[in-house]
Design a protein around this motif. Structure first.
Motif, short mmCIF file in Angstrom:
data_model
loop_
_atom_site.label_atom_id
_atom_site.label_comp_id
_atom_site.label_asym_id
_atom_site.label_seq_id
_atom_site.Cartn_x
_atom_site.Cartn_y
_atom_site.Cartn_z
N ASN A 5 -2.30 15.95 1.12
CA ASN A 5 -1.16 15.17 0.63
C ASN A 5 -0.40 14.53 1.78
OD1 ASN A 5 -1.76 15.90 -2.01
ND2 ASN A 5 -0.41 17.70 -1.98
N ALA A 6 -0.30 15.25 2.90
CA ALA A 6 0.40 14.69 4.06
C ALA A 6 -0.34 13.47 4.60
CB ALA A 6 0.53 15.76 5.15
N LYS A 7 -1.67 13.52 4.61
CA LYS A 7 -2.44 12.38 5.09
C LYS A 7 -2.28 11.18 4.16
CE LYS A 7 -5.93 15.18 7.46
NZ LYS A 7 -7.37 15.54 7.55
N GLU A 8 -2.32 11.45 2.85
CA GLU A 8 -2.16 10.35 1.90
C GLU A 8 -0.77 9.73 2.00
OE1 GLU A 8 -3.02 12.05 -1.84
OE2 GLU A 8 -5.21 12.11 -1.53
N ALA A 9 0.24 10.57 2.18
CA ALA A 9 1.61 10.06 2.31
C ALA A 9 1.76 9.22 3.58
CB ALA A 9 2.60 11.22 2.31
N PHE A 10 1.11 9.67 4.64
CA PHE A 10 1.21 8.92 5.90
C PHE A 10 0.53 7.57 5.77
CE2 PHE A 10 -0.63 7.82 10.06
CZ PHE A 10 0.54 7.67 10.77
N GLN A 12 0.16 5.84 3.12
CA GLN A 12 0.99 5.00 2.26
C GLN A 12 2.16 4.40 3.02
OE1 GLN A 12 2.42 7.01 -1.22
NE2 GLN A 12 3.48 5.20 -2.06
N THR A 13 2.80 5.21 3.88
CA THR A 13 3.92 4.68 4.67
C THR A 13 3.47 3.59 5.62
OG1 THR A 13 3.59 6.45 6.31
CG2 THR A 13 5.18 6.87 4.54
N ILE A 14 2.26 3.71 6.16
CA ILE A 14 1.74 2.66 7.05
C ILE A 14 1.47 1.38 6.28
CG2 ILE A 14 -0.19 2.02 8.54
CD1 ILE A 14 1.77 3.96 9.83
N GLN A 15 0.91 1.52 5.09
CA GLN A 15 0.59 0.34 4.29
C GLN A 15 1.85 -0.40 3.84
OE1 GLN A 15 -1.87 1.87 1.16
NE2 GLN A 15 -3.72 1.96 2.45
N GLU A 16 2.95 0.33 3.70
CA GLU A 16 4.20 -0.31 3.30
C GLU A 16 4.67 -1.34 4.32
OE1 GLU A 16 7.07 2.68 2.61
OE2 GLU A 16 6.21 3.34 0.69
N LEU A 17 4.31 -1.13 5.57
CA LEU A 17 4.75 -2.06 6.61
C LEU A 17 4.16 -3.45 6.42
CD1 LEU A 17 4.56 0.19 9.80
CD2 LEU A 17 6.61 -0.55 8.57
N SER A 18 3.03 -3.54 5.77
CA SER A 18 2.41 -4.85 5.55
C SER A 18 2.89 -5.53 4.28
CB SER A 18 0.89 -4.70 5.51
OG SER A 18 0.50 -3.85 4.45
N THR A 19 3.62 -4.81 3.44
CA THR A 19 4.08 -5.38 2.17
C THR A 19 5.59 -5.59 2.12
OG1 THR A 19 4.19 -3.15 1.20
CG2 THR A 19 2.13 -4.37 0.92
N ASN A 39 1.78 18.46 9.55
CA ASN A 39 0.41 18.90 9.30
C ASN A 39 -0.64 17.97 9.90
OD1 ASN A 39 1.30 21.11 7.74
ND2 ASN A 39 1.45 19.83 5.91
N LEU A 40 -0.20 16.88 10.52
CA LEU A 40 -1.14 15.94 11.11
C LEU A 40 -1.42 16.30 12.56
CD1 LEU A 40 0.13 12.51 9.72
CD2 LEU A 40 -1.58 14.05 8.77
N THR A 41 -2.69 16.22 12.94
CA THR A 41 -3.10 16.51 14.32
C THR A 41 -3.21 15.22 15.13
OG1 THR A 41 -5.46 16.34 13.81
CG2 THR A 41 -4.41 18.49 13.48
N TYR A 42 -3.49 15.38 16.39
CA TYR A 42 -3.63 14.23 17.29
C TYR A 42 -4.73 13.30 16.80
CZ TYR A 42 -4.50 11.70 21.66
OH TYR A 42 -4.69 10.72 22.60
N TYR A 43 -5.88 13.87 16.39
CA TYR A 43 -7.01 13.05 15.98
C TYR A 43 -6.80 12.42 14.61
CZ TYR A 43 -9.25 15.32 19.92
OH TYR A 43 -9.55 15.76 21.19
N GLN A 47 -7.83 8.57 13.06
CA GLN A 47 -8.71 8.41 11.90
C GLN A 47 -8.00 7.70 10.75
OE1 GLN A 47 -10.05 12.35 10.98
NE2 GLN A 47 -11.29 12.56 12.85
N LEU A 48 -6.72 7.99 10.58
CA LEU A 48 -5.99 7.41 9.44
C LEU A 48 -5.50 6.00 9.73
CD1 LEU A 48 -3.88 10.55 8.40
CD2 LEU A 48 -6.02 9.73 7.39
N LEU A 49 -5.15 5.73 10.98
CA LEU A 49 -4.69 4.39 11.35
C LEU A 49 -5.90 3.52 11.68
CD1 LEU A 49 -1.51 4.97 13.53
CD2 LEU A 49 -1.65 3.66 11.43
N LYS A 50 -6.36 2.76 10.72
CA LYS A 50 -7.53 1.92 10.91
C LYS A 50 -7.15 0.66 11.70
CE LYS A 50 -9.96 4.66 8.31
NZ LYS A 50 -10.97 5.56 8.90
N ALA A 51 -8.14 0.18 12.42
CA ALA A 51 -7.91 -1.02 13.24
C ALA A 51 -7.52 -2.21 12.37
CB ALA A 51 -9.15 -1.34 14.06
N ASP A 52 -8.17 -2.37 11.22
CA ASP A 52 -7.85 -3.50 10.35
C ASP A 52 -6.43 -3.42 9.81
OD1 ASP A 52 -10.39 -4.44 10.76
OD2 ASP A 52 -11.22 -3.53 8.95
#
Length: 881
Positions: A5-10, A12-19, A39-43, A47-52
């Motif tokens: 859930n923490a990964k999905e929430a993170f 979503q917050t990143i995607q909000e920046l583009s909208t 709950n998020l690690t360094y890696y 993995q979650l922040l995609k280049a695109d």
């Protein structure tokens, strides 16, 4: 479930920046969602922040990405005012650091975004309100965002309970302190330089340090996004970090050096112990090494003039411009290291780490091995180059051969691997730098008692033999890409030749093998500068004959056996060059009178092994243009003097680049597979970026050393009285003797140890170049050919040895060697020439090569971590295997 859930929430917050629009004015609770995840690690951030996704925000919502960067820096800066106290604050700071580590490379790859961190920070921070900007932002409105970030990271690197052990006093309540008031000199990470007792550490502290250092490495990586041809502006990140604007330079430099050179990967030596626990210290040492290499490689640009200042934007006309003009303080402090204990600490640590991968155990892979040898070699090179006292300490230390022998072994390991050509270059440059010092040549006379490298033939001799055999093996490895290094390798041999007391027979045969191969007409005429290699070898022979004749009867014997090589060289004509140019293949007539190769040399790499060195990649050779020099400058193109001329003490020489015989620099496609290749990116340009010119300062040495010291001596007065001016003599004094005898009685001797019955072709012929030899070209360098000393030696000794063989019925080499050992050439040879030592001099081309190699190395080493994953690298080209 919580982690998912923490990964999905993170995400979503990143995607909000583009909208969303104009998020800069959002409340604090909106921004807390970006760094409150525990709950998020360094890696996970990579993995979650995609280049695109990052590029989409950058291109379609530039204001939102700008606001995010300012908010992250602001939050980190705010944490420094409270000493980053408590586990919750630790998580927030680490999350901000991870976000910036992932995002900054995508800002650097776009030229329009590179200056976003160097705009005045108060322009945007003012929109957050006076009470929300954090102490550092409001108190220092003139600082740019980049300066704020670097200052905050520097403070956090010495934050109690976050990156260093806290010092709590008994019966006193814990208080929050602004890190700007903390004396970082009291919180050095490890014992060593300027610190005799370690303050202790934990895996958590080492991990926090590593993540902060990774952020700094990413900030300094702007060079990755400039091509070789692009005009680069000064790196503002490094300009500030290496200037007086960084108050932590000295404690940080000391901490980094202490962490690296106090690292013991073996520990208590329990077999396979490393397999049962994670070593956070190894990651810290790797990051520390990489940061040290970056800051020591940085050379600030000179200050701009006033007119240039007026034409630049207002953001340049602040205190940052003054910092840019200042020197690199990291480099300056390294150059000032002089305490004997500090230098010994560094030398001992470097020797232990260099020997770690070479240590063999009875149980396979039972001891932990390091994987940062290349970074360690580059750091050692930078420190030797910056600090002459450090270099001299190494040459005088008992650990000298604990450093030299591993470096030679790493050179041998890298000679046939296309992915390790950079390691080969650095190793050769280290030995070249050492060879310019007299003490290095003298100490090479120590007997070599270790196990010989598998690529070398078995021998019994000194470390000089190890050095000479290594050079021979690298040259005969068969890779055309190594030809630009031939002059550097032979310069090493020339520099140490006046001081070596003896060479074993195996080494002598290898030296004559090089001489025979370089003296072939097809090779001499392939390039207009190939004859310089003959000059280096002849100078080495002359130094040994003139200054160390008594202990080198093995070499004298080999010279006699290969006398035809020198006679043909002295009689070389333009017709021979033109014939040799048309027929580069081996000619039976051009072979020496006796084969000079030992049986060990027959163990050349098989075609399959040589093919494995050419991994599946397309490699582009990059040879920067040689730097132009003023004719009146001290450094000029290397010209050997005529034998009758006495070189001046201030003569300066520079090595000429010797690329492939055809001189082509066209892209080559190499196919094959080998063990050396790992799954990951392969550099196209890094292995082939060879400095085309290595400036060398030539020093005229005229010594009168103690005869027992093994050093070259100037001839004594009585010795000089016995000398006379010899009249001119035939170029081939043995021509009559050899006719009718098929080379004389020496050819009837049985082959002894170190002499084989077959020769191996040294250099395979290349397609002909555009160069056409002329009579003027041949006369120009042949007049300066320093072959008179050897011809005179042959004129004197060959008749004597022939007579010995006839009258005493000599059938073994040992009898001839004993005869030569008891003889003397006092008064028979020309007056000894002065010893010329060529010392390495830094130039712009070499600096550019090192800069490109360093960043290519860092990119490959951090590929698994993902620091620059999926970014558009321009400094070199990549192919994923």
């Amino acid at each position: 479930m919580g982690g998912r859930n923490a990964k999905e929430a993170f995400v979503q917050t990143i995607q909000e920046l583009s909208t969303l629009q104009n998020v800069a004015n959002q409340e604090e609770s909106f921004w807390n969602r970006y760094w409150d995840h525990t709950n998020l690690t360094y890696y996970d951030y990579f993995q979650l922040l995609k280049a695109d996704d990052i590029r989409k925000i950058r291109d379609s919502a530039a204001g939102n990405l700008t606001a995010l960067c300012f908010k992250l820096v602001e939050r980190i800066s705010k944490a420094t005012t409270t000493a980053c106290s408590g586990p919750g604050e630790h998580h927030i700071v680490l999350n901000c650091v991870r976000l910036l580590t992932r995002v900054i490379p995508f800002l650097l790859e776009d030229s329009n975004w590179r200056m976003i961190f160097w705009a005045p920070a108060n322009m945007t921070l003012a929109t957050t309100g006076p009470g929300e900007g954090g102490g550092s932002a409001s108190s220092s409105p003139s600082l740019s965002l980049g300066q704020m970030l670097l200052n905050s990271v520097g403070d956090l690197l010495f934050c109690p309970d976050f990156t260093v052990m806290g010092k709590k006093k008994k019966n006193q309540p814990e208080k929050q302190e602004d890190l700007s008031h903390v004396d970082s000199c009291e919180h050095l990470w490890e014992a060593g330089i300027a610190c005799t007792k370690s303050s202790g550490s934990t895996n958590a502290l080492d991990t926090h340090r590593t993540e902060l250092l990774s952020l700094l490495i990413v900030c300094f990586s702007e060079s990755l996004y400039y091509s070789q041809e692009e005009e680069k502006s000064d790196n503002q990140w490094l300009a500030h970090f290496t200037s007086i604007g960084n108050r932590h330079i000295l404690p940080l430099l000391t901490s980094l050096l202490n962490v690296v050179f106090s690292y013991d990967p073996v520990g208590y030596g329990v077999p396979y112990a490393y397999a049962f626990y994670s070593d956070a210290r190894e990651n810290l040492v790797t990051a520390a090494l990489q940061l040290l290499v970056i800051v020591l490689d940085y050379k600030p640009e000179p200050s701009v003039d006033q007119a240039e200042q007026q034409s630049r934007p207002v953001i340049w006309t602040n205190s940052l411009l003054q910092e840019t003009a200042m020197k690199n303080l990291f480099y300056s402090y390294v150059a000032r290291l002089h305490q004997k204990d500090d230098l010994e600490f560094i030398v001992s640590g470097m020797a232990n780490l260099l020997n770690n991968p070479l240590t063999r155990t009875y149980l396979p892979s039972s001891r932990k091995k390091i994987f940062f040898v290349e970074e360690l070699l580059v750091l050692g090179w930078k420190m030797m180059e910056a600090n002459k006292k450090f270099l001299n300490h190494i040459l005088q230390s008992s650990k000298l051969f604990d450093i030299v022998v591993p470096v030679l072994f790493y050179i041998l390991d890298a000679k046939a691997s296309a992915s390790k050509v950079g390691q080969l270059h650095v190793g050769i440059f280290i030995i070249l730098l050492m060879s310019g010092e007299r003490n290095f040549g003298v100490r090479l006379n120590k007997p070599f008692n270790q196990k010989v490298h598998p690529d070398l033939p078995h021998f019994t001799g000194t470390h000089t033999d190890l050095l000479y055999l290594t050079v021979h093996r690298v040259i005969t490895s068969g890779l055309p890409r190594l030809q630009p290094l031939y002059d550097s390798l032979l310069t090493i041999l020339v520099n140490v030749s006046p001081y070596l007391k003896t060479l074993c027979m195996v080494t002598c045969t290898r030296l004559l093998h090089l001489m025979e191969s370089f003296a072939t007409p097809w090779f001499l005429c392939a390039k207009p500068t190939n004859h310089y290699l003959i000059f280096y070898l002849l100078e080495s022979f002359n130094n040994i004959i003139q200054y160390q004749f008594d202990g080198n009867t093995n070499l004298v014997y080999c010279l006699i056996r290969s006398r035809a090589v020198f006679h043909r060289l002295s009689n070389l004509s333009i017709e021979d060059c033109r014939i040799g140019e048309r027929t580069p293949k081996s000619d039976p007539k051009s072979s020496t009178e006796e084969p000079l190769d030992t049986a060990e040399d027959k163990k050349e790499d098989s075609p399959e092994q040589q093919a494995s060195a050419y991994t599946q990649r397309v490699e582009v050779e990059v040879h920067p243009q040689p730097q132009t020099t003023d004719p009146d400058a001290a450094s000029s193109e290397f010209q050997l003097p005529k034998p009758s001329d006495e070189p001046s003490a201030t003569e300066v020489a520079s090595q000429e680049v010797l690329p492939d015989a055809n001189g082509s620099v066209t892209p080559k496609k190499e196919n094959g597979s080998g063990e050396e290749d790992d799954i990951g990116p392969q550099l196209k340009t890094i292995p082939d970026i060879t400095p085309p010119r290595v400036p060398l300062e030539t020093i005229d040495i005229r010594t009168s050393a103690d005869p027992q010291s093994g050093d070259p001596q100037s001839p004594s007065l009585d010795h000089q009285k016995k000398r006379e001016e010899w009249p001119s003599y035939p170029a081939d004094p043995l021509s009559k003797l050899d006719k009718g005898k098929k080379g004389g009685y020496l050819d009837l001797l049985p082959l002894g140890q170190g002499v084989a019955s077959n020769t191996v072709k040294l250099i395979e012929p290349h397609p002909p170049s555009d160069f056409q030899p002329t009579a003027e070209w041949l006369k120009h360098w042949k007049e300066k050919l320093p072959v008179q000393t050897i011809l005179r030696l042959l004129q004197v000794l060959v008749p004597q040895v022939e007579k010995l063989c006839v009258e005493n019925n000599v059938t073994t080499e040992r009898e001839v060697l004993d005869y030569l050992k008891n003889g003397t050439l006092v008064g028979l040879l020309p007056i000894p020439h002065p010893i010329l030592i060529r010392k390495y001099q830094t130039n712009v081309t070499t600096l550019k090569w090192f800069h490109t190699y360093i960043w290519g190395l860092l990119f490959v080493k951090n590929y698994d971590i993902g620091l620059w994953t999926q970014t558009e690298i321009k400094l070199f080209q990549l192919v994923t295997v």
